[in-house]
Design a protein around this motif. Sequence first.
Motif, mmCIF file in Angstrom:
data_model
loop_
_atom_site.group_PDB
_atom_site.id
_atom_site.type_symbol
_atom_site.label_atom_id
_atom_site.label_comp_id
_atom_site.label_asym_id
_atom_site.label_seq_id
_atom_site.Cartn_x
_atom_site.Cartn_y
_atom_site.Cartn_z
ATOM 1 N N TYR A 1 0.070 50.424 -37.851
ATOM 2 C CA TYR A 1 0.857 49.748 -36.832
ATOM 3 C C TYR A 1 1.311 48.430 -37.442
ATOM 4 N N PHE A 2 2.352 47.832 -36.868
ATOM 5 C CA PHE A 2 2.830 46.559 -37.406
ATOM 6 C C PHE A 2 1.905 45.443 -36.935
ATOM 7 N N ASN B 1 7.372 35.457 -30.106
ATOM 8 C CA ASN B 1 6.025 34.907 -30.014
ATOM 9 C C ASN B 1 4.938 35.969 -29.923
ATOM 10 N N ALA B 2 5.167 37.141 -30.469
ATOM 11 C CA ALA B 2 4.129 38.172 -30.467
ATOM 12 C C ALA B 2 2.928 37.698 -31.279
ATOM 13 N N ARG B 3 1.736 38.177 -30.893
ATOM 14 C CA ARG B 3 0.522 37.746 -31.585
ATOM 15 C C ARG B 3 0.517 38.174 -33.044
ATOM 16 N N THR B 4 1.218 39.261 -33.347
ATOM 17 C CA THR B 4 1.289 39.701 -34.740
ATOM 18 C C THR B 4 2.105 38.733 -35.597
ATOM 19 N N SER C 1 11.008 31.823 -31.084
ATOM 20 C CA SER C 1 11.807 31.747 -29.855
ATOM 21 C C SER C 1 10.893 31.401 -28.683
ATOM 22 N N PRO C 2 11.411 30.753 -27.639
ATOM 23 C CA PRO C 2 10.582 30.417 -26.472
ATOM 24 C C PRO C 2 10.062 31.679 -25.791
#
Length: 560
Positions: free
Chosen positions: A356-357, A390-393, A495-496
């Motif tokens: 997975y990414f 803003n994904a945790r990855t 990005s916000p």
Amino acid sequence: MPRLSRRRIRLNKSIKMRWSMKKIVIDDHSSDEDFKIDSNEMIVDDNLKDIDWTNDQMLNHIGDLFKICINQCSLKTLSTFIYIVLKYFNFTWRDIDNFMCNIGAMRCITANKWAGIFVNGDFDAFMDDGRGGKRGDSFFDEYPELETEAKLFVTDACSKKSSDFKAMDLANFIDSSYYTLLNTNKCQNELIRSERMCRLDLRRWGYRFDLNTQRPYYEGHDRPDVLNYRKEFLEFFLSKKNHYYLVAPGDHLDWLIPTQKPRILICHDESTFRSGEVTSRRWMSNETAPFFSKGRGRSLMLSDFMVCHPSGPFFYLNENEWHKTITKYPDLLQNNDINYIDRTSTAAINVGADAYFDNETVLSQFHRLFKMLEFKADYKDHDIDILVDNARTHTARQYNLNDFGKNIGSRCPVDVIEYYDENDIKKTIQCFFSSGPHQNKSKGLLQLAKELNIILPTKCSLSQLRELLSEDPAFQTKTKLENLAKTFNINIIYSPKFHCELNPIEGLWCNMKRFVRQRNDQQYNTMVLLIEQSRDHFVNIDLYKKLFRRFWQTCEAYRD
């Protein structure tokens, strides 16, 4: 007075025979006030959630309410039951109100209030009639341990991702637990507690089967932390707008060359395509349609970059540029778990078969991109800004101040801390002793603070120590992605949150998925082929120019 007709005389006789002439004695201790409904308490709350009368669960609501009517025949309960049934069969408000008024029930405005309370899940408020007292012992009053076990069973069942839990499951569990508790064998087919009563138990405990809706995505716009970051985000881009390639207004979509030192904006994001997805509208013949699978099918996850530059929306190297790149970085030819398009950083993973990414995979992809950007002739002498969500990855950090202990030998997540000081000079500090009596032990925050020349009070608590260290550059940590980009002199911009409209690549996924769904036959190989065609279609219609133009229009709209 005129003489009564024969029909009228017979009617009066039948009425006299129907009604008993015996008087009913009313208890002196009761009064009409006990049965009156205070009109001030029946004011309809405008904030109540509207009832969806076409919901498939409405028949269950009616059944539950009818069970209550059997056990407790109050004016409120019966009136609400009649009102819900008539609304379910699409009778008009006026007809219902006239009918309920004629039979002595509540008026529609009051019954609608109680219907809203019952349907929307406030079971205790519906059952409370203001009289207090206990009617009698219930099943769970006799067996309180069964209620505790039943609640735990329901909590566990409702916490699962699947939604296959039913009231019958609870009824079977209570039935089995009941005979286990009494240490007896079941000798009848009936359940000890019916499915309908279990449905009422679920309501009383606060559970209900409803739409899988969560907090709306757009509500995060108004969070103070999001607003503050969005302000910084807009200030950065709008202050440097003349440095970027822009798309001229109008239908020709001409490029406007930067008037100052040029910068290139690259947008990144991931998205998953599922072979089982089809368009919501389908061709039908005589109310029939070909069979199709309702499952999601095999999945393919893409991670791509979209570039705001006249050379095209997708990053790639020509043969000569690619040869120079692999000469310096031969590791780019090594095989790994990620499938890259030749001479690009566009990656794909077959979700379920491959990995997975995650953060490590994302860092590997960006590392490949950073190495290739060096040899892109069209980007020479340009500053590079990469827009990431803003994904945790994407936002994972190497360490956090709260992960460190205070004293020697306490917890420590890393061996070395690397940071940039006020002069943007890279520095390192070791987190473990290399020699001496504490060799191979962690230094702890107290010792690290002394090595960073931070003035500490005589008696410093862990919370005070963390507060002092939080202001030092060594612990003002950036993400792993930002640190990696800094080594290649590339700027990462997040990005916000809750603002997908501020990342133009979201429009790429919308267009590609629409293209695939319109032509998909639910075969995985067909989907992969359509994904390649959708990228070509996206370039041919120049949609990426409109997306970048809309990005700047959105920034200016938020500023105003």
